[in-house]
Design a protein around this motif. Structure first.
Motif, PDB file in Angstrom:
ATOM      1  N   CYS A 484      31.795  42.610  33.370  1.00 41.54           N
ATOM      2  CA  CYS A 484      32.969  43.428  33.050  1.00 41.54           C
ATOM      3  C   CYS A 484      33.676  42.846  31.830  1.00 41.54           C
ATOM      4  N   PRO A 485      33.893  43.658  30.773  1.00 40.36           N
ATOM      5  CA  PRO A 485      34.525  43.148  29.555  1.00 40.36           C
ATOM      6  C   PRO A 485      36.053  43.196  29.594  1.00 40.36           C
ATOM      7  N   ALA A 486      36.619  43.470  30.772  1.00 42.82           N
ATOM      8  CA  ALA A 486      38.068  43.664  30.839  1.00 42.82           C
ATOM      9  C   ALA A 486      38.744  42.829  31.929  1.00 42.82           C
ATOM     10  N   GLY A 487      38.038  41.926  32.570  1.00 42.69           N
ATOM     11  CA  GLY A 487      38.652  41.079  33.581  1.00 42.69           C
ATOM     12  C   GLY A 487      39.078  41.835  34.827  1.00 42.69           C
ATOM     13  N   VAL A 488      38.377  42.902  35.157  1.00 42.53           N
ATOM     14  CA  VAL A 488      38.732  43.707  36.334  1.00 42.53           C
ATOM     15  C   VAL A 488      38.371  42.985  37.623  1.00 42.53           C
ATOM     16  N   TYR A 489      37.247  42.268  37.627  1.00 39.34           N
ATOM     17  CA  TYR A 489      36.730  41.685  38.876  1.00 39.34           C
ATOM     18  C   TYR A 489      36.900  40.169  38.874  1.00 39.34           C
ATOM     19  N   GLU A 490      37.541  39.665  39.934  1.00 41.24           N
ATOM     20  CA  GLU A 490      37.745  38.226  40.089  1.00 41.24           C
ATOM     21  C   GLU A 490      37.389  37.801  41.504  1.00 41.24           C
ATOM     22  N   ILE A 491      36.757  36.652  41.646  1.00 44.44           N
ATOM     23  CA  ILE A 491      36.578  36.032  42.952  1.00 44.44           C
ATOM     24  C   ILE A 491      37.714  35.031  43.137  1.00 44.44           C
ATOM     25  N   VAL A 492      38.563  35.284  44.111  1.00 45.15           N
ATOM     26  CA  VAL A 492      39.694  34.386  44.384  1.00 45.15           C
ATOM     27  C   VAL A 492      39.504  33.751  45.770  1.00 45.15           C
ATOM     28  N   GLY A 493      40.167  32.642  45.994  1.00 45.07           N
ATOM     29  CA  GLY A 493      40.083  31.952  47.286  1.00 45.07           C
ATOM     30  C   GLY A 493      38.833  31.129  47.462  1.00 45.07           C
ATOM     31  N   ARG A 494      38.089  30.917  46.398  1.00 45.09           N
ATOM     32  CA  ARG A 494      36.826  30.179  46.509  1.00 45.09           C
ATOM     33  C   ARG A 494      37.076  28.714  46.859  1.00 45.09           C
ATOM     34  N   ASP A 495      38.068  28.116  46.204  1.00 47.25           N
ATOM     35  CA  ASP A 495      38.360  26.706  46.453  1.00 47.25           C
ATOM     36  C   ASP A 495      38.818  26.456  47.878  1.00 47.25           C
ATOM     37  N   GLU A 496      39.437  27.462  48.481  1.00 47.98           N
ATOM     38  CA  GLU A 496      39.918  27.322  49.860  1.00 47.98           C
ATOM     39  C   GLU A 496      38.843  27.659  50.883  1.00 47.98           C
ATOM     40  N   GLY A 497      37.657  28.036  50.399  1.00 44.77           N
ATOM     41  CA  GLY A 497      36.573  28.370  51.314  1.00 44.77           C
ATOM     42  C   GLY A 497      36.672  29.764  51.895  1.00 44.77           C
ATOM     43  N   GLN A 498      37.547  30.601  51.325  1.00 41.88           N
ATOM     44  CA  GLN A 498      37.686  31.981  51.798  1.00 41.88           C
ATOM     45  C   GLN A 498      37.607  32.940  50.604  1.00 41.88           C
ATOM     46  N   PRO A 499      36.449  33.014  49.990  1.00 46.80           N
ATOM     47  CA  PRO A 499      36.339  33.856  48.783  1.00 46.80           C
ATOM     48  C   PRO A 499      36.464  35.335  49.097  1.00 46.80           C
ATOM     49  N   ARG A 500      37.102  36.045  48.188  1.00 51.90           N
ATOM     50  CA  ARG A 500      37.176  37.502  48.287  1.00 51.90           C
ATOM     51  C   ARG A 500      37.215  38.079  46.880  1.00 51.90           C
ATOM     52  N   LEU A 501      36.799  39.328  46.768  1.00 52.65           N
ATOM     53  CA  LEU A 501      36.808  40.001  45.474  1.00 52.65           C
ATOM     54  C   LEU A 501      38.157  40.666  45.240  1.00 52.65           C
ATOM     55  N   GLN A 502      38.783  40.341  44.131  1.00 53.99           N
ATOM     56  CA  GLN A 502      40.021  41.000  43.721  1.00 53.99           C
ATOM     57  C   GLN A 502      39.710  41.952  42.577  1.00 53.99           C
ATOM     58  N   ILE A 503      40.126  43.208  42.727  1.00 48.94           N
ATOM     59  CA  ILE A 503      39.859  44.226  41.708  1.00 48.94           C
ATOM     60  C   ILE A 503      41.162  44.541  40.978  1.00 48.94           C
ATOM     61  N   ASN A 504      41.221  44.200  39.699  1.00 43.34           N
ATOM     62  CA  ASN A 504      42.388  44.484  38.856  1.00 43.34           C
ATOM     63  C   ASN A 504      42.148  45.802  38.127  1.00 43.34           C
ATOM     64  N   ALA A 505      42.273  46.902  38.860  1.00 46.53           N
ATOM     65  CA  ALA A 505      41.885  48.209  38.318  1.00 46.53           C
ATOM     66  C   ALA A 505      42.727  48.614  37.110  1.00 46.53           C
ATOM     67  N   GLN A 506      43.937  48.056  36.993  1.00 48.61           N
ATOM     68  CA  GLN A 506      44.789  48.415  35.863  1.00 48.61           C
ATOM     69  C   GLN A 506      44.172  47.988  34.528  1.00 48.61           C
ATOM     70  N   ASN A 507      43.277  46.986  34.547  1.00 43.93           N
ATOM     71  CA  ASN A 507      42.658  46.488  33.310  1.00 43.93           C
ATOM     72  C   ASN A 507      41.518  47.360  32.814  1.00 43.93           C
ATOM     73  N   CYS A 508      41.034  48.284  33.615  1.00 45.79           N
ATOM     74  CA  CYS A 508      39.765  48.980  33.344  1.00 45.79           C
ATOM     75  C   CYS A 508      39.832  49.783  32.044  1.00 45.79           C
ATOM     76  N   VAL A 509      38.846  49.552  31.164  1.00 46.44           N
ATOM     77  CA  VAL A 509      38.767  50.292  29.906  1.00 46.44           C
ATOM     78  C   VAL A 509      37.757  51.447  29.990  1.00 46.44           C
ATOM     79  N   HIS A 510      37.318  51.773  31.205  1.00 45.25           N
ATOM     80  CA  HIS A 510      36.454  52.935  31.445  1.00 45.25           C
ATOM     81  C   HIS A 510      35.087  52.791  30.774  1.00 45.25           C
ATOM     82  N   CYS A 511      34.563  51.562  30.723  1.00 48.15           N
ATOM     83  CA  CYS A 511      33.264  51.388  30.063  1.00 48.15           C
ATOM     84  C   CYS A 511      32.110  51.794  30.961  1.00 48.15           C
ATOM     85  N   LYS A 512      32.293  51.789  32.270  1.00 47.90           N
ATOM     86  CA  LYS A 512      31.318  52.176  33.309  1.00 47.90           C
ATOM     87  C   LYS A 512      30.246  51.119  33.573  1.00 47.90           C
TER      88      LYS A 512
END
Length: 539
Positions: A484-512
């Motif tokens: 993703c060229p816009a930072g929409v997808y992040e894995i957070v909580g990895r250091d705590e051993g509880q990873p989850r996907l965070q979707i920052n949809a506001q950043n989306c530049v509609h590249c598909k």
């Protein structure tokens, strides 16, 4: 609202289709009502391309375009084709398909804004800021039109919002661009991809710069292959010198790449540090940024173009000429041919409602468009052998067979099927941005003028919420963080051993890109509220 023709998408193909329908109606003394929907806030807001335009189709559609002020202001001048190593550049002979004599360097967004003016002058009703979110069907299964999305629905569905508008049409022209969200549903409903090769895609990332006058050469065109890509990955760059000391620079990476650690955005930033490239931008200022996927499969990946009540035109079908690095003239030509077929069925005994404009496919096969794409059909698939074998083969195919080799190379895999497990690949160490020549994603998205209302349902849908961690992270180290060229997808909580996907949809530049490259096709891109997304100036 009822029309004879509804066009979905305000890019070059959609606008050309609308213009051509109105031209034919005027020539025949008929009244054909045409409506065009554009999900961007204005015509051109979501348009991103290199772009060098070949005026062949424009000459056919609007012969007096110069007198009407079309923004084709910079004639192509010198062509250069470079092979890059990490520190050196070698000039190669320019392939004949990349000869730009007679072409123009343009802002495709501004060109579409001008096309929109020509369409409105002919009586086309254009509605920017309205996203077509659903295909409507008649009782007999034919396409009835489209409906726009609801406006004001709460993020979690707590607010119902204002309902969208249904636009009924005798014929609907889908011109959504690459990986159209409604076009995907049409593929499934009408089995339009049966018998076609899988489509293969690239992601194009682009910046617009204002450079020092001494570094500016109006009309100069440079393409490169080689570094920073490895020889097994399809990719290359472009530098086009516009007017007013402006230079566009971009990088395209084929989305059939294998290494999940590859980041097209970072490859682009690294490319700009090459000694032959960075000198153009020293002392300059970055003005805008954007990204968009493009269909690279060519003629063997074209779907069936018609179905009861509608047609596909432009890059939503996949008319890009990859070796020529051009798709505007081909997209516009497909739209003109589709418009002619649509006008024919509207004149038929049934009035055209729900009828299949079958002559469109025949018109394509009888046109220069088909011949042009047929001659280059083997170039892109040859790159699965690697850069140098593909370059040698392409020269043989072009000069010896002149595009008429007695075989057709096939595309064997969809792009989401090509990633290797992370355990089999080497992570790539990308340099940190310096803020002068190279940049991070968030500062880049900022200058794309991207905006979405935060209080709306996210337009990036997960079919299965467990897949990002159990499959993507476990097997591929979450490649969505990198493709993703816009930072929409992040894995957070990895250091705590509880990873989850965070979707920052506001950043989306509609590249598909996410909709294309996600390994299990778990991400589904749907239209956000109309007007959301980037607002590209001069892109």
């Amino acid at each position: 609202m009822e029309y004879d023709v509804v066009v979905v998408g305000g890019g070059p193909s959609g606008l050309s289709a609308a213009i051509r329908v109105k031209q034919l109606a005027e020539q025949q003394g008929r009244d054909i009502s045409v409506c065009l929907l554009e999900k961007g806030s204005e015509i051109g807001a979501h348009i991103l391309s290199g772009a060098v335009i070949e005026p062949r189709t424009l000459n056919e559609l609007i012969p007096d375009w110069k007198e009407k002020g079309a923004p084709l202001n910079t004639p192509a001048a010198k062509d250069r084709f470079l092979f890059l190593t990490e520190t050196e550049s070698v000039q190669l002979p320019t392939p004949p398909q990349m000869n730009n004599h007679g072409n123009y360097i343009v802002s495709l967004g501004n060109f579409c804004r001008w096309l929109g003016e020509q369409a409105e002058a002919l009586g086309v009703e254009i509605y920017p800021g309205f996203a077509a979110a659903e295909v409507l069907y008649n009782a007999d299964g034919s396409v009835k039109g489209v409906a726009t999305g609801n406006v004001g629905t709460g993020k979690n569905g707590e607010l119902e919002g204002e309902p969208g508008i249904e636009l009924w049409a005798k014929q609907t022209i889908f011109a959504e661009g690459c990986r159209g969200s409604l076009t995907k549903t049409l593929f499934e409903r009408f089995a339009l991809r049966d018998g076609a090769d899988p489509q293969t895609y690239g992601i194009g990332i682009k910046e617009l710069w204002e450079v020092k006058p001494e570094n500016h050469q109006p009309g100069s065109i440079t393409h490169t292959v080689g570094w920073p890509m490895d020889t097994a990955t399809y990719g290359g760059s472009f530098l086009y010198h516009l007017e007013n000391n402006q230079v566009v620079v971009g990088f395209v990476v084929g989305l059939d790449y294998e290494n999940p650690y590859l980041s097209p955005f970072e490859e682009f930033q690294r490319f700009k540090t090459h000694p032959a490239i960075k000198k153009v931008f020293e002392g300059g200022r970055r003005i805008s940024y954007g990204a968009r996927a493009l269909s690279e499969g060519g003629i063997q990946s074209l779907p069936k173009l018609t179905f009861p009540g509608g047609v596909l035109v432009g890059d939503t079908a996949g008319f890009l000429n990859v070796p020529k690095i051009k798709g505007t003239h081909t997209a516009m030509k497909s739209a003109m041919l589709a418009a002619e077929a649509v006008v024919e069925v509207l004149a038929g005994d049934a009035g055209g409602a729900g009828v299949e404009a079958s002559s469109y496919s025949a018109k394509v096969k009888q046109s220069w468009l088909y011949d042009e794409l047929w001659k280059v059909r083997n170039i892109r698939p040859s790159f699965r052998w690697g850069l140098w074998p593909a370059m040698i083969y392409s020269a043989v195919d072009t000069f010896l067979f002149r595009g008429r080799a007695p075989w057709t190379l096939r595309h064997r895999h969809a792009d989401n099927e090509t990633l290797r497990p992370a355990a089999e690949c080497t992570p790539i160490d990308y340099p940190k941005p310096d803020g002068e020549l190279t940049f991070d994603r968030l500062s880049s998205v900022f200058i794309s003028n991207t905006n979405h209302s935060e209080d709306q349902p996210p337009h990036l849908k997960l079919k299965n919420k467990s897949v990002p961690i159990e499959v993507n992270l476990a097997e591929y180290d979450a490649p969505e963080q990198r493709y993703c060229p816009a930072g929409v997808y992040e894995i957070v909580g990895r250091d705590e051993g509880q990873p989850r996907l965070q979707i920052n949809a506001q950043n989306c530049v509609h590249c598909k890109t996410c909709d294309i490259k996600d390994p299990t096709q778990n991400i589904n891109w749907v239209t956000p509220e109309g007007g959301g997304g980037p607002n590209y100036p001069n892109m």
